[in-house]
Design a protein around this motif. Structure first.
Motif, PDB file in Angstrom:
ATOM      1  N   ALA A  10       9.445  -4.262  -4.169  1.00 38.94           N
ATOM      2  CA  ALA A  10       8.312  -3.966  -3.297  1.00 38.94           C
ATOM      3  C   ALA A  10       8.052  -5.106  -2.316  1.00 38.94           C
ATOM      4  CB  ALA A  10       7.060  -3.678  -4.131  1.00 38.94           C
ATOM      5  N   ASP A  11       8.236  -6.346  -2.777  1.00 34.24           N
ATOM      6  CA  ASP A  11       8.099  -7.482  -1.864  1.00 34.24           C
ATOM      7  C   ASP A  11       9.161  -7.411  -0.774  1.00 34.24           C
ATOM      8  OD1 ASP A  11       6.089  -8.335  -3.543  1.00 34.24           O
ATOM      9  OD2 ASP A  11       7.242  -9.971  -4.444  1.00 34.24           O
ATOM     10  N   ALA A  12      10.392  -7.110  -1.178  1.00 36.34           N
ATOM     11  CA  ALA A  12      11.481  -7.046  -0.203  1.00 36.34           C
ATOM     12  C   ALA A  12      11.260  -5.924   0.804  1.00 36.34           C
ATOM     13  CB  ALA A  12      12.811  -6.848  -0.931  1.00 36.34           C
ATOM     14  N   ALA A 141       4.579  -2.085 -12.499  1.00 35.15           N
ATOM     15  CA  ALA A 141       3.577  -2.707 -13.352  1.00 35.15           C
ATOM     16  C   ALA A 141       2.802  -3.783 -12.603  1.00 35.15           C
ATOM     17  CB  ALA A 141       4.236  -3.300 -14.593  1.00 35.15           C
ATOM     18  N   VAL A 142       3.524  -4.668 -11.909  1.00 38.33           N
ATOM     19  CA  VAL A 142       2.884  -5.787 -11.229  1.00 38.33           C
ATOM     20  C   VAL A 142       1.886  -5.301 -10.189  1.00 38.33           C
ATOM     21  CG1 VAL A 142       3.312  -7.734  -9.680  1.00 38.33           C
ATOM     22  CG2 VAL A 142       4.803  -7.354 -11.644  1.00 38.33           C
ATOM     23  N   ARG A 143       2.259  -4.273  -9.424  1.00 38.60           N
ATOM     24  CA  ARG A 143       1.370  -3.772  -8.376  1.00 38.60           C
ATOM     25  C   ARG A 143       0.541  -2.572  -8.830  1.00 38.60           C
ATOM     26  NH1 ARG A 143       2.361  -5.553  -3.100  1.00 38.60           N
ATOM     27  NH2 ARG A 143       4.150  -6.952  -2.872  1.00 38.60           N
ATOM     28  N   GLY A 144       1.073  -1.793  -9.787  1.00 35.70           N
ATOM     29  CA  GLY A 144       0.369  -0.579 -10.184  1.00 35.70           C
ATOM     30  C   GLY A 144      -0.836  -0.819 -11.070  1.00 35.70           C
ATOM     31  N   ARG A 145      -0.739  -1.744 -12.000  1.00 32.62           N
ATOM     32  CA  ARG A 145      -1.839  -1.916 -12.954  1.00 32.62           C
ATOM     33  C   ARG A 145      -3.131  -2.420 -12.315  1.00 32.62           C
ATOM     34  NH1 ARG A 145       2.149  -4.013 -17.763  1.00 32.62           N
ATOM     35  NH2 ARG A 145       2.905  -1.933 -18.344  1.00 32.62           N
ATOM     36  N   PRO A 146      -3.090  -3.371 -11.357  1.00 31.01           N
ATOM     37  CA  PRO A 146      -4.340  -3.724 -10.676  1.00 31.01           C
ATOM     38  C   PRO A 146      -4.965  -2.538  -9.932  1.00 31.01           C
ATOM     39  CG  PRO A 146      -2.688  -5.419 -10.322  1.00 31.01           C
ATOM     40  CD  PRO A 146      -1.980  -4.261 -10.961  1.00 31.01           C
ATOM     41  N   VAL A 147      -4.118  -1.681  -9.376  1.00 28.24           N
ATOM     42  CA  VAL A 147      -4.636  -0.485  -8.702  1.00 28.24           C
ATOM     43  C   VAL A 147      -5.260   0.468  -9.711  1.00 28.24           C
ATOM     44  CG1 VAL A 147      -3.902   1.619  -7.494  1.00 28.24           C
ATOM     45  CG2 VAL A 147      -3.137  -0.618  -6.694  1.00 28.24           C
ATOM     46  N   PHE A 170       7.848   1.150  -2.958  1.00 27.87           N
ATOM     47  CA  PHE A 170       6.579   1.393  -2.265  1.00 27.87           C
ATOM     48  C   PHE A 170       5.367   1.151  -3.167  1.00 27.87           C
ATOM     49  CE2 PHE A 170       9.560   4.572  -0.226  1.00 27.87           C
ATOM     50  CZ  PHE A 170       9.860   3.744   0.838  1.00 27.87           C
ATOM     51  N   ALA A 171       5.594   0.549  -4.331  1.00 26.11           N
ATOM     52  CA  ALA A 171       4.491   0.249  -5.248  1.00 26.11           C
ATOM     53  C   ALA A 171       3.435  -0.620  -4.538  1.00 26.11           C
ATOM     54  CB  ALA A 171       5.021  -0.468  -6.482  1.00 26.11           C
TER      55      ALA A 171
END
Length: 308
Positions: A10-12, A141-147, A170-171
């Motif tokens: 997602a960063d890339a 997980a890294v981007r989805g769980r805070p959301v 696209f997470a």
């Protein structure tokens, strides 16, 4: 790559500016199974369930072209009551069908097969799915769980974490069902805004991956219309015609664009807009955290939009 050398897709993708338009997978039916244990990397397929029941559910879902997702509520709160399952359908033009049940034994899931073969109850509340499937892809997980946390604080009765929905890079990804609307590149703040706007009947082009009842070029055409005329409800626009030529697609979108006059009771006339969409393939690059080292994706772009 991060400063530690670990690759996050997602960063890339955000660094490259990967387009999210037209990336919603096609489908109008979903099977949700609440599973409170650990999720295998391949989701439902990897569960250690009674083989006969598992085969029945998988076969019925495949026949109905339904996506099977494991779901759970966010956080460490102990859920009340038995786990739930649901069959959700989008029938077009705002028609939704839902069938909910509970299960305790593996064999109870066989009722999903019957639910897939019956219409289900009309209407029902929307479901907000947030992909948080870390074993499938770390970015989920890294981007989805805070959301999921932010949305659950706002709408705890509507929000579920879920297994892989597609488009890991696209997470964070959010899917509104049964509407079948995919959103991507979200964080906690933008997710709350996007979901609240969606529930209020205002879908914006920003963060929109597409509508799952449309094919990718059609998704791109509708996104272009939303970008041109502003946010609109899920059913304010429809694809009236799709024609493919040597260069791409000519897609006619019809509807009544919202505007300030609507508040004064004035009815907007229906518009017809022709959108030209072209496709191109990206260079070879790494697209997911766990996938092959290189791959390419098809990008759909609206190159012109004009009155029909």
């Amino acid at each position: 790559m991060t400063t530690t050398g670990r690759f996050f897709c997602a960063d890339a993708a955000r660094t490259r500016g990967d387009s999210i338009v037209g990336t919603a997978p096609h489908g109008t039916a979903w099977v949700l199974i609440e599973y409170r244990g650990g999720w295998p990397a391949d989701g439902f397929d990897g569960l250690d369930l009674e083989p006969g029941t598992k085969a029945l559910v998988f076969g019925a879902a495949r026949a109905a072209r339904a996506r099977v997702l494991l779901v759970r509520r966010h956080g460490r709160r102990v859920p009340q009551g038995p786990p739930r399952w649901a069959v959700l359908r989008y029938d077009g033009a705002g028609a939704h069908r839902q069938h909910w049940g509970t299960w305790g034994r593996d064999e109870d899931l066989a009722r999903i097969v019957q639910a897939l073969g019956t219409p289900g109850e009309p209407g029902g509340r929307p479901v907000v799915l947030v992909c948080a499937h870390g074993l499938h892809d770390a970015c989920c997980a890294v981007r989805g769980r805070p959301v999921a946390r932010a949305l659950s604080e706002r709408r705890p009765d509507l929000v579920w974490e879920c297994t892989h929905v597609g488009g890991d890079r696209f997470a964070a990804n959010v899917v509104m069902v049964p509407d079948g609307v995919y959103y991507g590149n979200l964080d906690a703040g933008s997710a709350v805004t996007v979901v609240e706007e969606h529930l209020a009947g205002r879908i914006r082009a920003e963060h929109l991956r597409g509508y799952t009842d449309l094919f990718p070029p059609q998704q791109a055409a509708v996104a272009a219309v939303l970008d041109r005329f502003g946010p609109a409800g899920r059913h304010d626009y429809a694809v009236a015609r799709t024609f493919r030529d040597d260069d791409g697609w000519q897609i006619r979108v019809t509807g009544r664009p919202p505007g300030p006059a609507a508040a004064d009771g004035e009815v907007h006339r229906e518009v017809e807009v022709d959108v030209e969409v072209r496709a191109r393939r990206t260079p070879q690059r790494r697209l997911t955290c766990r996938g092959p080292a290189t791959g390419s994706a098809v990008v759909y772009e609206a190159v012109s939009i004009r009155p029909g």
